[in-house]
Design a protein around this motif. Structure first.
Motif, PDB file in Angstrom:
ATOM      1  N   ASP A  97      42.020  77.477   9.631  1.00 47.38           N
ATOM      2  CA  ASP A  97      40.790  77.422  10.422  1.00 47.38           C
ATOM      3  C   ASP A  97      39.984  78.707  10.211  1.00 47.38           C
ATOM      4  OD1 ASP A  97      38.846  77.374  12.395  1.00 47.38           O
ATOM      5  OD2 ASP A  97      40.210  76.880  14.036  1.00 47.38           O
ATOM      6  N   GLY A  98      38.867  78.591   9.533  1.00 47.09           N
ATOM      7  CA  GLY A  98      37.992  79.751   9.298  1.00 47.09           C
ATOM      8  C   GLY A  98      38.349  80.514   8.041  1.00 47.09           C
ATOM      9  N   GLU A 132      35.683  82.051  17.354  1.00 48.74           N
ATOM     10  CA  GLU A 132      36.568  81.267  18.229  1.00 48.74           C
ATOM     11  C   GLU A 132      36.329  81.486  19.723  1.00 48.74           C
ATOM     12  OE1 GLU A 132      38.134  78.876  17.274  1.00 48.74           O
ATOM     13  OE2 GLU A 132      39.123  79.143  15.352  1.00 48.74           O
ATOM     14  N   HIS A 194      35.420  73.929   5.655  1.00 48.80           N
ATOM     15  CA  HIS A 194      36.369  74.044   6.766  1.00 48.80           C
ATOM     16  C   HIS A 194      37.377  72.914   6.654  1.00 48.80           C
ATOM     17  CE1 HIS A 194      37.645  74.947  10.923  1.00 48.80           C
ATOM     18  NE2 HIS A 194      36.916  76.044  10.821  1.00 48.80           N
ATOM     19  N   HIS A 362      31.261  75.253  15.101  1.00 50.53           N
ATOM     20  CA  HIS A 362      31.301  76.058  13.875  1.00 50.53           C
ATOM     21  C   HIS A 362      30.051  76.924  13.804  1.00 50.53           C
ATOM     22  CE1 HIS A 362      34.671  73.767  12.276  1.00 50.53           C
ATOM     23  NE2 HIS A 362      34.037  72.658  12.609  1.00 50.53           N
TER      24      HIS A 362
HETATM   25 MN    MN Z   1      36.858  77.397  12.555  1.00 49.76          MN
END
Ligand code: MN
Ligand code: GLV
Ligand code: MN
Length: 412
Positions: A97-98, A132, A194, A362
């Motif tokens: 994630d990211g 986040e 992503h 996002h």
């Molecule tokens: Mn993310």
């Protein structure tokens, strides 16, 4: 227009980067723990900065702590095409994630530099600060587009103390944050790779999801206020138990969404009981509420309905209520131009691509009002925001090559 259709990322280097980054803040369960400006997150940022310099790219850091690799592959004054994502994670999060989006962006710039291409836009691989929401949520990207004013910073989602300490640890100042704002004329667009964080791509047997719209997200701190009392001697009928209001609200909020807001979600992610002891009736409960909807009217309708519900439940349990709005990120349509570039590049790579909405927030949603912003997903499994999050390496490679190819289309 030459879009350099045969250019590919370096798979070995990309894999090495992924493993090196995943080792920073690694957890025993196989994920990473890199909340914004934690020691592990600062270490990941330092690692990224080293890679940028070693690649011979220009390292740029703005007042919000967004940091990026810059490649001046167009003439002076040319607009810049941003590629990126975020290096922070949720507490006890996953490796993809990211991180995947930032690494693919960096690798795309290296490849373009090595090929010595001259494009119509310069390229920038950016790591946005605090996507986040450990401190704030989409902090760096919203500061970059100028969507935050000083008064917005008064109530960070993670609390003032964590915000101030975090900024200090990263060497940032609250006054300096606003200087991250960019002139839209200098932005040619934004593209983000992503993982999907859901199972729709797998179920559809598709390799790529081209994002149509990113969900809108609201967050509140609700405080139910009753009266602390002796848990043994106060008759049940005479208590003003803040815990009951919070619990009743949590259950009723779920039912409200199921009954009246199809396609939306609600989450109570944390509750804090005060004074917080076995033998004291809870006098006050703070509850962290988040809700999401794909269009703005529904988001506002859901917000109003949840606040009404909180008021009704607090009245039913004879409690007071405080409601503090901590954020409202509007839903965002992805740009047709960026979507088309991704679809065309996916066809060129023979990757089956389908349109898909995003239930996760996002940075692309911050950029969307300012410049053509697009994003796409590769399949992932095991859910997300947990160490179980997983993507197959071939899909990661496909995603990185697609980011490169779509960027070349947009920048050519
Ligand atoms: Mn993310
Ligand atoms: C970001 O990952 C979010 O959707 O919370
Ligand atoms: Mn996330």
């Amino acid at each position: 227009m030459d879009t350099h259709p045969n250019l590919r990322i370096n798979p070995h280097r990309f894999r090495q980067d992924f493993l090196a980054l995943a080792a920073i803040g690694a957890t025993p369960a196989g994920g990473v723990d890199r909340p914004t400006f934690s020691p592990a997150h600062l270490q990941a940022r330092a690692w990224f900065a080293r890679q940028v310099k070693e690649a011979g790219l220009e390292l740029r850091v703005d007042g919000a702590g967004n940091h990026s690799a810059f490649l001046g592959c167009a003439g002076p004054g040319a607009p810049v095409l941003l590629l990126g994502s975020h290096l922070d994670s949720v507490p006890n999060g996953g490796r993809f994630d990211g991180a995947l989006g930032v690494l693919a962006a960096l690798e795309a710039l290296r490849v373009v530099k090595e090929a010595g291409l001259s494009l119509k836009c310069s390229l920038e691989a950016i790591d946005f600060t605090d996507e986040e929401g450990t401190l704030f949520g989409l902090l760096g990207s919203r500061l970059l587009v100028g969507a935050l004013e000083p008064h917005h910073l008064a109530h960070p989602r993670g609390g003032r103390a964590a915000f101030e300490t975090g900024l200090q640890r990263a060497g940032l100042s609250e006054a300096g944050l606003l200087s991250a704002r960019r002139d839209p004329a200098g932005l040619a667009g934004y593209l983000e790779l992503h993982i999907e964080q859901s199972s729709r791509l797998q179920q559809a047997g598709a390799s790529i999801g081209v994002v149509t719209v990113i969900v809108g997200i609201g967050s509140y701190r609700l405080t139910f206020i009753g009266q602390a009392d002796h848990a043994g001697t106060t008759p049940l009928a005479e208590r003003r138990d803040a815990g009951l209001g919070a619990a009743a609200f949590t259950l009723a909020a779920r039912q409200l969404v199921l009954d009246s807001f199809p396609g939306c979600v609600v989450n109570v992610g944390s509750q804090r009981f005060h004074p917080g002891s076995f033998n004291i009736v809870p006098g006050r409960v703070e509850l962290d509420l988040e809700f999401r909807a794909a269009d703005l009217d529904t988001l506002h309708g859901l917000e109003a309905a949840l606040l009404e519900l909180a008021a009704a439940e607090s009245a039913r349990w004879e409690l007071g209520l405080e409601a503090l709005r901590l954020g409202l990120h509007p839903p965002a349509e992805m740009s047709p131009l960026a979507r088309q570039a991704v679809f065309q590049a996916a066809a060129g790579l023979e990757l089956a691509a389908v349109p898909l909405s995003s239930g996760a927030g996002h940075d692309a949603q911050s950029l969307a009002p300012l410049c053509p912003a697009g994003m796409f997903f590769i399949p992932s499994t095991g859910g997300s925001h947990s160490p179980r999050e997983l993507a197959f390496w071939d899909d990661c490679l496909n995603g990185a090559n697609l980011l490169l190819q779509a960027a070349l289309r947009l920048a050519s």
